[in-house]
Design a protein around this motif. Structure first.
Motif, PDB file in Angstrom:
ATOM      1  N   TRP A 149     -15.640   8.008 -11.567  1.00 15.74           N
ATOM      2  CA  TRP A 149     -15.501   8.907 -10.492  1.00 15.74           C
ATOM      3  C   TRP A 149     -14.466   8.263  -9.659  1.00 15.74           C
ATOM      4  O   TRP A 149     -13.561   8.937  -9.123  1.00 15.74           O
ATOM      5  CB  TRP A 149     -16.704   9.061  -9.532  1.00 15.74           C
ATOM      6  CG  TRP A 149     -16.482   9.564  -8.289  1.00 15.74           C
ATOM      7  CD1 TRP A 149     -16.640  11.079  -8.189  1.00 15.74           C
ATOM      8  CD2 TRP A 149     -16.465   9.240  -6.966  1.00 15.74           C
ATOM      9  NE1 TRP A 149     -16.298  11.382  -7.000  1.00 15.74           N
ATOM     10  CE2 TRP A 149     -16.323   9.999  -6.036  1.00 15.74           C
ATOM     11  CE3 TRP A 149     -16.499   7.619  -6.372  1.00 15.74           C
ATOM     12  CZ2 TRP A 149     -16.195  10.017  -4.895  1.00 15.74           C
ATOM     13  CZ3 TRP A 149     -16.104   7.663  -5.228  1.00 15.74           C
ATOM     14  CH2 TRP A 149     -16.375   8.560  -4.325  1.00 15.74           C
ATOM     15  N   LEU A 150     -14.481   7.006  -9.264  1.00 13.67           N
ATOM     16  CA  LEU A 150     -13.415   6.221  -8.652  1.00 13.67           C
ATOM     17  C   LEU A 150     -12.045   6.413  -9.298  1.00 13.67           C
ATOM     18  O   LEU A 150     -11.139   6.629  -8.899  1.00 13.67           O
ATOM     19  CB  LEU A 150     -13.725   4.701  -8.399  1.00 13.67           C
ATOM     20  CG  LEU A 150     -12.715   4.058  -7.862  1.00 13.67           C
ATOM     21  CD1 LEU A 150     -12.592   4.602  -6.449  1.00 13.67           C
ATOM     22  CD2 LEU A 150     -13.140   2.565  -7.665  1.00 13.67           C
ATOM     23  N   ARG A 151     -11.905   6.287 -10.733  1.00 10.29           N
ATOM     24  CA  ARG A 151     -10.625   6.265 -11.423  1.00 10.29           C
ATOM     25  C   ARG A 151     -10.174   7.550 -11.415  1.00 10.29           C
ATOM     26  O   ARG A 151      -8.834   8.052 -11.129  1.00 10.29           O
ATOM     27  CB  ARG A 151     -11.198   6.161 -12.926  1.00 10.29           C
ATOM     28  CG  ARG A 151      -9.769   6.154 -13.872  1.00 10.29           C
ATOM     29  CD  ARG A 151     -10.203   5.891 -15.191  1.00 10.29           C
ATOM     30  NE  ARG A 151     -10.776   4.530 -15.253  1.00 10.29           N
ATOM     31  CZ  ARG A 151     -11.499   4.122 -16.442  1.00 10.29           C
ATOM     32  NH1 ARG A 151     -11.857   5.062 -17.216  1.00 10.29           N
ATOM     33  NH2 ARG A 151     -12.114   2.897 -16.489  1.00 10.29           N
ATOM     34  N   GLN A 152     -11.158   8.878 -11.611  1.00 11.95           N
ATOM     35  CA  GLN A 152     -10.695  10.168 -11.199  1.00 11.95           C
ATOM     36  C   GLN A 152      -9.958  10.594  -9.900  1.00 11.95           C
ATOM     37  O   GLN A 152      -9.062  11.066  -9.575  1.00 11.95           O
ATOM     38  CB  GLN A 152     -11.750  11.101 -11.565  1.00 11.95           C
ATOM     39  CG  GLN A 152     -11.458  12.879 -11.487  1.00 11.95           C
ATOM     40  CD  GLN A 152     -12.284  13.527 -11.864  1.00 11.95           C
ATOM     41  OE1 GLN A 152     -13.492  13.282 -11.571  1.00 11.95           O
ATOM     42  NE2 GLN A 152     -12.095  14.715 -11.996  1.00 11.95           N
ATOM     43  N   ARG A 153     -10.810   9.731  -8.995  1.00 11.97           N
ATOM     44  CA  ARG A 153     -10.310  10.133  -7.699  1.00 11.97           C
ATOM     45  C   ARG A 153      -8.850   9.347  -7.433  1.00 11.97           C
ATOM     46  O   ARG A 153      -8.014   9.815  -6.645  1.00 11.97           O
ATOM     47  CB  ARG A 153     -11.144   9.553  -6.626  1.00 11.97           C
ATOM     48  CG  ARG A 153     -10.960   9.977  -5.252  1.00 11.97           C
ATOM     49  CD  ARG A 153     -12.372   9.804  -4.556  1.00 11.97           C
ATOM     50  NE  ARG A 153     -12.001   9.780  -3.209  1.00 11.97           N
ATOM     51  CZ  ARG A 153     -12.632   9.092  -2.182  1.00 11.97           C
ATOM     52  NH1 ARG A 153     -13.564   8.162  -2.299  1.00 11.97           N
ATOM     53  NH2 ARG A 153     -12.280   9.283  -0.884  1.00 11.97           N
ATOM     54  N   LEU A 154      -8.665   8.099  -7.764  1.00 15.66           N
ATOM     55  CA  LEU A 154      -7.481   7.301  -7.969  1.00 15.66           C
ATOM     56  C   LEU A 154      -6.197   8.225  -8.463  1.00 15.66           C
ATOM     57  O   LEU A 154      -4.960   8.227  -8.120  1.00 15.66           O
ATOM     58  CB  LEU A 154      -7.449   6.049  -8.352  1.00 15.66           C
ATOM     59  CG  LEU A 154      -8.150   5.086  -7.547  1.00 15.66           C
ATOM     60  CD1 LEU A 154      -8.638   3.994  -8.388  1.00 15.66           C
ATOM     61  CD2 LEU A 154      -7.650   4.882  -6.230  1.00 15.66           C
ATOM     62  N   TRP A 155      -6.492   8.662  -9.605  1.00 11.15           N
ATOM     63  CA  TRP A 155      -5.586   9.597 -10.070  1.00 11.15           C
ATOM     64  C   TRP A 155      -5.246  10.845  -9.539  1.00 11.15           C
ATOM     65  O   TRP A 155      -4.081  11.154  -9.738  1.00 11.15           O
ATOM     66  CB  TRP A 155      -6.244  10.002 -11.876  1.00 11.15           C
ATOM     67  CG  TRP A 155      -5.349  10.607 -12.673  1.00 11.15           C
ATOM     68  CD1 TRP A 155      -4.330  10.131 -13.412  1.00 11.15           C
ATOM     69  CD2 TRP A 155      -5.288  12.268 -12.660  1.00 11.15           C
ATOM     70  NE1 TRP A 155      -3.774  11.346 -14.157  1.00 11.15           N
ATOM     71  CE2 TRP A 155      -4.201  12.496 -13.568  1.00 11.15           C
ATOM     72  CE3 TRP A 155      -5.703  13.185 -12.340  1.00 11.15           C
ATOM     73  CZ2 TRP A 155      -3.965  13.636 -14.155  1.00 11.15           C
ATOM     74  CZ3 TRP A 155      -5.480  14.469 -12.649  1.00 11.15           C
ATOM     75  CH2 TRP A 155      -4.605  14.672 -13.586  1.00 11.15           C
ATOM     76  N   ARG A 156      -5.980  11.582  -9.048  1.00 12.82           N
ATOM     77  CA  ARG A 156      -5.747  12.667  -8.067  1.00 12.82           C
ATOM     78  C   ARG A 156      -4.822  12.362  -7.333  1.00 12.82           C
ATOM     79  O   ARG A 156      -4.051  12.892  -6.656  1.00 12.82           O
ATOM     80  CB  ARG A 156      -7.065  13.354  -7.733  1.00 12.82           C
ATOM     81  CG  ARG A 156      -7.629  14.042  -8.731  1.00 12.82           C
ATOM     82  CD  ARG A 156      -8.853  14.586  -8.010  1.00 12.82           C
ATOM     83  NE  ARG A 156      -9.642  15.502  -8.987  1.00 12.82           N
ATOM     84  CZ  ARG A 156     -10.667  15.928  -8.880  1.00 12.82           C
ATOM     85  NH1 ARG A 156     -11.593  15.975  -7.873  1.00 12.82           N
ATOM     86  NH2 ARG A 156     -11.428  16.608 -10.040  1.00 12.82           N
ATOM     87  N   ARG A 157      -5.063  11.037  -6.261  1.00 15.04           N
ATOM     88  CA  ARG A 157      -4.231  10.463  -5.171  1.00 15.04           C
ATOM     89  C   ARG A 157      -2.994  10.428  -5.675  1.00 15.04           C
ATOM     90  O   ARG A 157      -1.954  10.493  -5.213  1.00 15.04           O
ATOM     91  CB  ARG A 157      -5.093   9.325  -4.638  1.00 15.04           C
ATOM     92  CG  ARG A 157      -6.046   9.703  -3.432  1.00 15.04           C
ATOM     93  CD  ARG A 157      -6.348   8.266  -2.957  1.00 15.04           C
ATOM     94  NE  ARG A 157      -7.556   8.459  -1.998  1.00 15.04           N
ATOM     95  CZ  ARG A 157      -8.089   7.439  -1.792  1.00 15.04           C
ATOM     96  NH1 ARG A 157      -7.878   6.130  -1.794  1.00 15.04           N
ATOM     97  NH2 ARG A 157      -9.384   7.901  -0.944  1.00 15.04           N
ATOM     98  N   ARG A 158      -3.017   9.611  -6.845  1.00 16.24           N
ATOM     99  CA  ARG A 158      -1.645   9.491  -7.572  1.00 16.24           C
ATOM    100  C   ARG A 158      -0.905  10.528  -7.659  1.00 16.24           C
ATOM    101  O   ARG A 158       0.387  10.761  -7.644  1.00 16.24           O
ATOM    102  CB  ARG A 158      -1.731   8.414  -8.742  1.00 16.24           C
ATOM    103  CG  ARG A 158      -0.320   7.848  -9.177  1.00 16.24           C
ATOM    104  CD  ARG A 158      -0.761   6.723 -10.252  1.00 16.24           C
ATOM    105  NE  ARG A 158      -1.748   5.875  -9.945  1.00 16.24           N
ATOM    106  CZ  ARG A 158      -2.745   5.273 -10.755  1.00 16.24           C
ATOM    107  NH1 ARG A 158      -2.770   5.827 -12.120  1.00 16.24           N
ATOM    108  NH2 ARG A 158      -3.596   4.516 -10.351  1.00 16.24           N
ATOM    109  N   ALA A 159      -1.345  11.685  -8.354  1.00 16.72           N
ATOM    110  CA  ALA A 159      -0.846  12.967  -8.670  1.00 16.72           C
ATOM    111  C   ALA A 159      -0.296  13.513  -7.552  1.00 16.72           C
ATOM    112  O   ALA A 159       0.617  14.282  -7.663  1.00 16.72           O
ATOM    113  CB  ALA A 159      -1.853  13.740  -9.389  1.00 16.72           C
ATOM    114  N   ARG A 160      -0.933  13.646  -6.197  1.00 14.99           N
ATOM    115  CA  ARG A 160      -0.426  14.159  -5.224  1.00 14.99           C
ATOM    116  C   ARG A 160       0.654  13.150  -4.674  1.00 14.99           C
ATOM    117  O   ARG A 160       1.832  14.038  -4.042  1.00 14.99           O
ATOM    118  CB  ARG A 160      -1.665  14.134  -4.176  1.00 14.99           C
ATOM    119  CG  ARG A 160      -2.450  15.454  -4.251  1.00 14.99           C
ATOM    120  CD  ARG A 160      -3.624  15.518  -3.049  1.00 14.99           C
ATOM    121  NE  ARG A 160      -4.858  15.564  -3.821  1.00 14.99           N
ATOM    122  CZ  ARG A 160      -5.935  14.526  -3.341  1.00 14.99           C
ATOM    123  NH1 ARG A 160      -5.762  13.979  -2.260  1.00 14.99           N
ATOM    124  NH2 ARG A 160      -6.719  14.226  -3.961  1.00 14.99           N
TER     125      ARG A 160
END
Length: 164
Positions: A149-160
Motif C-alpha cells: 500500500w505504501l509503495r503504491q501511494r509513493l508511486w502515485r505521488r511520484r507520478a503526480r
C-alpha cells in the motif's frame, strides 16, 4: 484430546484466547504478535470460507470412511478448503514472524487442528493441505499489505509530481 482441540478451534476461540494471552503477558511484542495473528486469521477465513468454499462444492468424505460416530456432527458446507486449518496456520505463521517462541508454541495446536479435521471425517487430506496454504497466504498478505500500500501511494505521488 483431538476433540478438545476441535472444540477450542470452533469460531477461532483458540486463536482469540492465544492472542489475548500474548497481548496481556507479552508486552509490546505480544501485542504486535496478537494483532498480526488475528488479522491473518481474518484474511485466511475470508479467503477460505468467503471465497474458496463458495467457488467449490466438494462433498465431505463419505460416512463409510469414518470409523466413529462423530461423523454426524460435520458441517454441511463445502469440504474444500479447511477453514479451521487456514485459520490455525495463518495465526501461527503471522505470530512466528513477530515472536518466534510464541509461534513455536502455537504450532503444536495448529498441527493438532489439521490432524483432527481429517481424523474427524470433516475433510479430505487435500482440503487440509490447501487450507494450510491459504493460511500461509493470509499471513503473507497481512505482512506485505502495508508495504504494498505504501509503495503504491509513493508511486502515485511520484507520478503526480513528474507527469508524463
Amino acid at each position: 484430546m483431538l476433540s478438545a482441540v476441535e472444540e477450542a478451534a470452533q469460531g477461532t476461540k483458540l486463536w482469540c484466547g492465544a492472542a489475548a494471552a500474548m497481548a496481556w503477558f507479552g508486552g509490546r511484542r505480544g501485542r504486535k504478535a496478537a494483532v498480526t495473528g488475528l488479522a491473518a486469521v481474518a484474511v485466511a477465513q475470508l479467503l477460505a470460507n468467503g471465497l474458496g468454499k463458495q467457488l467449490t462444492d466438494r462433498p465431505r468424505p463419505p460416512r463409510e470412511w469414518i470409523p466413529h460416530d462423530g461423523v454426524d456432527d460435520r458441517p454441511d458446507s463445502s469440504s474444500f478448503p479447511s477453514g479451521h486449518t487456514a485459520a490455525a496456520v495463518a495465526f501461527t505463521a503471522a505470530v512466528a514472524r513477530s515472536w518466534p517462541q510464541a509461534g513455536g508454541v502455537c504450532a503444536v495446536p495448529a498441527a493438532m487442528v489439521a490432524v483432527e479435521r481429517v481424523q474427524s471425517g470433516a475433510h479430505h487430506p487435500s482440503d487440509v493441505v490447501t487450507g494450510a496454504a491459504v493460511g500461509l497466504a493470509g499471513a503473507w498478505l497481512v505482512r506485505r499489505a502495508p508495504r504494498l500500500w505504501l509503495r503504491q501511494r509513493l508511486w502515485r505521488r511520484r507520478a503526480r509530481a513528474f507527469p508524463g
